[in-house]
Design an enzyme around this catalytic site. Structure first.
Site, mmCIF file in Angstrom:
data_model
loop_
_atom_site.group_PDB
_atom_site.id
_atom_site.type_symbol
_atom_site.label_atom_id
_atom_site.label_comp_id
_atom_site.label_asym_id
_atom_site.label_seq_id
_atom_site.Cartn_x
_atom_site.Cartn_y
_atom_site.Cartn_z
ATOM 1 C CG ASN A 155 -1.851 1.096 1.388
ATOM 2 O OD1 ASN A 155 -2.370 1.588 0.401
ATOM 3 N ND2 ASN A 155 -2.099 1.535 2.626
ATOM 4 C CB ILE A 168 -1.708 4.232 9.406
ATOM 5 C CG1 ILE A 168 -3.171 4.547 9.753
ATOM 6 C CG2 ILE A 168 -0.976 3.770 10.671
ATOM 7 C CD1 ILE A 168 -3.949 3.343 10.295
ATOM 8 C CB SER A 169 2.813 5.148 6.304
ATOM 9 O OG SER A 169 2.570 6.450 6.759
HETATM 10 N N1 PPS Z 1 -6.358 -3.120 11.010
HETATM 11 C C1 PPS Z 1 -6.389 -1.805 10.770
HETATM 12 N N2 PPS Z 1 -5.391 -1.002 11.216
HETATM 13 C C2 PPS Z 1 -5.440 0.309 10.958
HETATM 14 N N3 PPS Z 1 -6.425 0.923 10.256
HETATM 15 C C3 PPS Z 1 -7.428 0.171 9.788
HETATM 16 C C4 PPS Z 1 -7.447 -1.225 10.026
HETATM 17 N N4 PPS Z 1 -8.567 -1.708 9.443
HETATM 18 C C5 PPS Z 1 -9.210 -0.695 8.876
HETATM 19 N N5 PPS Z 1 -8.526 0.442 9.057
HETATM 20 C C6 PPS Z 1 -8.945 1.731 8.477
HETATM 21 O O1 PPS Z 1 -8.065 1.938 7.378
HETATM 22 C C7 PPS Z 1 -7.471 3.208 7.432
HETATM 23 C C8 PPS Z 1 -5.955 3.135 7.277
HETATM 24 O O2 PPS Z 1 -5.593 2.909 5.990
HETATM 25 P P1 PPS Z 1 -4.089 3.179 5.546
HETATM 26 O O3 PPS Z 1 -4.019 2.806 4.114
HETATM 27 O O4 PPS Z 1 -3.734 4.568 5.907
HETATM 28 O O5 PPS Z 1 -3.272 2.148 6.461
HETATM 29 S S1 PPS Z 1 -1.770 1.658 6.269
HETATM 30 O O6 PPS Z 1 -0.957 2.839 5.962
HETATM 31 O O7 PPS Z 1 -1.744 0.677 5.195
HETATM 32 O O8 PPS Z 1 -1.403 1.041 7.548
HETATM 33 C C9 PPS Z 1 -7.758 3.780 8.799
HETATM 34 O O9 PPS Z 1 -8.126 5.125 8.530
HETATM 35 P P2 PPS Z 1 -7.610 6.364 9.397
HETATM 36 O O10 PPS Z 1 -8.421 6.285 10.655
HETATM 37 O O11 PPS Z 1 -7.973 7.540 8.546
HETATM 38 O O12 PPS Z 1 -6.144 6.251 9.634
HETATM 39 C C10 PPS Z 1 -8.864 2.921 9.364
HETATM 40 O O13 PPS Z 1 -10.104 3.585 9.206
#
Ligand code: PPS
Ligand code: ADP
Length: 273
Positions: free
Chosen positions: A154, A177-178
């Protein structure tokens, strides 16, 4: 901003993504600023009311240069040069392309900052594009889960797309989040020195969990979501980011945070060509 003559046309066209990183991690161009002028019609743009001269006009529309390469699984490929380069696009836009990489826990305010920053820069006449993790997972990355290797893929894809936007001369705001440092550093290494600005949303898990706007922390605590960042999956904070936001004593409203980033970009010269 663009005053076109009657038969003149300016378009930002997305060309096919031929780009891959070469050994120098050179920026790749797939967005080409195409200018078509007929007869004596002229186009005006920028402060002087004219289209900037191309840096290097070599009289052809493009050519393949250098030897055949193998990059990943792509064999026998050649780099395709175009006469309109990043520097030309930047002068057209009067800004410098770069990547603002916003990292932090879910709920730390990444998307809010990205939008506030986009709005501030728009008001200054600067062209931005936001690549938000949640949004990109609706399309390009819909095939990826949240297991470690999929998160890495991703980030890699978004890093490559962000690099293309930066090469287009656009200020690309990537908010994901990365969670893994190695993946963020790999994205940094795709760009020329200075063009990757890492912004850390330094907001504690307690605060993020209290916000819990999507109810995901609650589900994760209840064991209904497995591998949730901060709960049962790691988050590695940056060691040497350019900007850290959210600590006590600094402006913590989204607008104040966006202003901090704008001030940084101004200071580093990214808001002029
Ligand atoms: N297991 C798990 N861990 C963290 N986050 C989760 C998970 N499952 C779903 N989500 C939702 O997906 C959003 C994060 O997506 P990202 O693409 O930024 O994540 S990452 O960078 O690949 O870790 C994140 O959105 P944000 O709250 O905007 O960060 C969450 O809504
Ligand atoms: N600077 C801030 N101060 C207080 N609350 C904020 C701030 N930024 C965002 N929020 C709130 O926190 C929640 C999460 O914000 P969001 O931008 O969606 O975070 P993320 O994209 O990191 O998940 C939202 O309810 C939002 O209104």
């Amino acid at each position: 901003m663009i005053a076109a003559g009657a038969k003149s046309m300016l378009g930002l066209l997305i060309a096919s993504p031929k780009g891959v990183s070469d050994s120098n991690s050179r920026s790749v161009g797939v967005l080409r600023a195409c200018v078509s002028m007929e007869g004596s019609q002229t186009m005006s743009h920028n402060k002087n009311g004219s289209i900037p001269e191309l840096k290097a006009v070599n009289g052809h529309t493009g050519q393949k240069q250098g030897p055949l390469s193998t990059v990943g699984n792509s064999t026998n490929i050649k780099w395709h040069e175009c006469p309109v380069e990043k520097v030309d696009r930047q002068r057209l836009l009067d800004q410098k392309g770069c990547v603002i990489w916003v990292t932090g826990l879910s709920g730390s305010g990444k998307s809010t900052l990205a939008c506030a920053l986009n709005q501030k820069l728009y008001q200054k006449g600067k062209l931005c594009y936001v690549l938000d993790g949640d949004n990109v997972r609706h399309g390009l990355n819909r095939d990826l889960s949240f297991k470690a290797e999929d998160r890495a893929e991703n980030i890699r894809r978004v890093g490559e797309v962000a690099k293309l936007f930066a090469d287009a001369g656009i200020i690309c705001i990537a908010s994901l989040i990365s969670p893994y440092r190695i993946d963020r550093d790999a994205c940094r290494s795709l760009l020329p020195e200075g063009d990757f600005v890492e912004v850390y949303m330094d907001v504690s898990l307690e605060v993020c969990e209290a916000r819990d706007p999507k109810g995901l922390y609650k589900l994760a605590r209840a064991g209904k979501i497995k591998g949730f960042t901060g709960i049962d999956d790691p988050y590695e904070p940056p060691l040497n980011c350019e900007i850290s936001l959210g600590q006590e004593g600094t402006g913590t409203s989204p607008i104040e945070m966006a202003e901090t980033v704008v001030a940084y970009l101004e200071h580093k010269g990214y808001l002029n060509a």
